[in-house]
Write a protein that holds these residues in place. Structure first.
Motif, PDB file in Angstrom:
ATOM      1  N   UNK A 292       0.820  -1.218   0.000  1.00 32.70           N
ATOM      2  CA  UNK A 292       0.000   0.000   0.000  1.00 32.70           C
ATOM      3  C   UNK A 292       0.854   1.269   0.000  1.00 32.70           C
ATOM      4  N   UNK A 293       0.326   2.308  -0.626  1.00 26.30           N
ATOM      5  CA  UNK A 293       1.010   3.602  -0.666  1.00 26.30           C
ATOM      6  C   UNK A 293       1.279   4.119   0.747  1.00 26.30           C
ATOM      7  N   UNK A 294       0.364   3.879   1.666  1.00 22.80           N
ATOM      8  CA  UNK A 294       0.527   4.337   3.051  1.00 22.80           C
ATOM      9  C   UNK A 294       1.768   3.696   3.680  1.00 22.80           C
ATOM     10  N   UNK A 295       2.059   2.446   3.358  1.00 22.36           N
ATOM     11  CA  UNK A 295       3.254   1.783   3.880  1.00 22.36           C
ATOM     12  C   UNK A 295       4.524   2.444   3.321  1.00 22.36           C
ATOM     13  N   UNK A 296       4.532   2.770   2.055  1.00 23.00           N
ATOM     14  CA  UNK A 296       5.703   3.440   1.492  1.00 23.00           C
ATOM     15  C   UNK A 296       5.895   4.810   2.137  1.00 23.00           C
ATOM     16  N   UNK A 297       4.790   5.449   2.508  1.00 25.67           N
ATOM     17  CA  UNK A 297       4.873   6.728   3.215  1.00 25.67           C
ATOM     18  C   UNK A 297       5.485   6.538   4.604  1.00 25.67           C
ATOM     19  N   UNK A 298       5.095   5.472   5.291  1.00 25.37           N
ATOM     20  CA  UNK A 298       5.653   5.173   6.613  1.00 25.37           C
ATOM     21  C   UNK A 298       7.165   4.982   6.527  1.00 25.37           C
ATOM     22  N   UNK A 299       7.634   4.332   5.478  1.00 23.40           N
ATOM     23  CA  UNK A 299       9.068   4.060   5.335  1.00 23.40           C
ATOM     24  C   UNK A 299       9.905   5.321   5.146  1.00 23.40           C
ATOM     25  N   UNK A 300       9.250   6.437   4.846  1.00 24.27           N
ATOM     26  CA  UNK A 300       9.962   7.707   4.707  1.00 24.27           C
ATOM     27  C   UNK A 300      10.238   8.357   6.061  1.00 24.27           C
ATOM     28  N   UNK A 301       9.676   7.786   7.132  1.00 26.09           N
ATOM     29  CA  UNK A 301       9.838   8.317   8.489  1.00 26.09           C
ATOM     30  C   UNK A 301      10.492   7.259   9.359  1.00 26.09           C
TER      31      UNK A 301
ATOM     32  N   UNK B 153      -0.519   8.821  13.529  1.00 27.67           N
ATOM     33  CA  UNK B 153       0.237   7.571  13.635  1.00 27.67           C
ATOM     34  C   UNK B 153      -0.458   6.398  12.984  1.00 27.67           C
ATOM     35  N   UNK B 154       0.357   5.557  12.357  1.00 26.09           N
ATOM     36  CA  UNK B 154      -0.172   4.347  11.735  1.00 26.09           C
ATOM     37  C   UNK B 154       0.858   3.232  11.817  1.00 26.09           C
ATOM     38  N   UNK B 155       0.390   2.017  11.688  1.00 26.12           N
ATOM     39  CA  UNK B 155       1.265   0.858  11.732  1.00 26.12           C
ATOM     40  C   UNK B 155       0.751  -0.238  10.817  1.00 26.12           C
ATOM     41  N   UNK B 156       1.628  -1.211  10.553  1.00 23.84           N
ATOM     42  CA  UNK B 156       1.290  -2.312   9.657  1.00 23.84           C
ATOM     43  C   UNK B 156       1.766  -3.637  10.227  1.00 23.84           C
ATOM     44  N   UNK B 157       1.033  -4.686   9.919  1.00 20.37           N
ATOM     45  CA  UNK B 157       1.443  -6.065  10.172  1.00 20.37           C
ATOM     46  C   UNK B 157       1.607  -6.712   8.808  1.00 20.37           C
TER      47      UNK B 157
ATOM     48  N   UNK C  98      -0.611  -7.610   3.897  1.00 17.88           N
ATOM     49  CA  UNK C  98      -0.170  -6.368   4.493  1.00 17.88           C
ATOM     50  C   UNK C  98      -1.416  -5.703   5.054  1.00 17.88           C
ATOM     51  N   UNK C  99      -1.490  -5.600   6.390  1.00 17.59           N
ATOM     52  CA  UNK C  99      -2.690  -5.089   7.037  1.00 17.59           C
ATOM     53  C   UNK C  99      -2.332  -3.846   7.850  1.00 17.59           C
ATOM     54  N   UNK C 100      -3.065  -2.755   7.603  1.00 22.49           N
ATOM     55  CA  UNK C 100      -2.880  -1.554   8.416  1.00 22.49           C
ATOM     56  C   UNK C 100      -3.543  -1.785   9.756  1.00 22.49           C
TER      57      UNK C 100
END
Length: 123
Positions: free
Chosen positions: A3-12, A80-84, A119-121
């Motif tokens: 997901x795009x949101x996961x790629x965004x998380x990896x920027x932080x 804040x967000x997270x993924x499993x 991949x689950x948010x």
């Protein structure tokens, strides 16, 4: 699949937890969001420095669970967000994915390549 949101998380920056299972039960290691890279084949590439126990576990059981997140990315319930991530991992010490990681992290002796099955948010 990624997901795009996961790629965004990896920027932080944030902590990544990687769980494997071996003969003596579960084992966990940590790394950093900034160390992860997404390959063109949508595999997560993680530099391997030590991680000897993790590597031994993957040789017997390639199933991994990974959690990661960032407080800097908006999630389902606010800040804040997270993924499993569930997937299959392999350890590679040659090839293009290894070279890409080795180019960024001179200390990497291998790359853990994870092919996600889900991949689950979570936040």
């Amino acid at each position: 699949m990624i997901p795009e949101k996961l790629t965004e998380v990896l920027k932080h920056e944030g902590v990544v937890a990687i769980a494997t299972v071996g003969g003596d039960g579960p084992h966990m290691v940590n790394t950093w969001n900034s160390y992860l890279q997404i390959s063109g084949a949508e595999r997560l590439l993680i530099p391997v420095g030590y991680m000897h126990k993790t590597e031994a576990n993957i040789a017997v059981n390639d199933q991994v669970l990974i959690t990661l997140g960032s407080r800097e990315v908006a999630g389902n319930m606010g800040s804040g967000t997270g993924f499993l991530i569930k997937g299959r991992a392999c350890i590679e010490s040659s090839g293009p994915d290894f070279e890409a990681i080795k180019g960024r992290f001179a200390w990497a002796r291998a790359v853990m390549a994870v092919t996600p099955s889900s991949v689950v948010q979570t936040l």
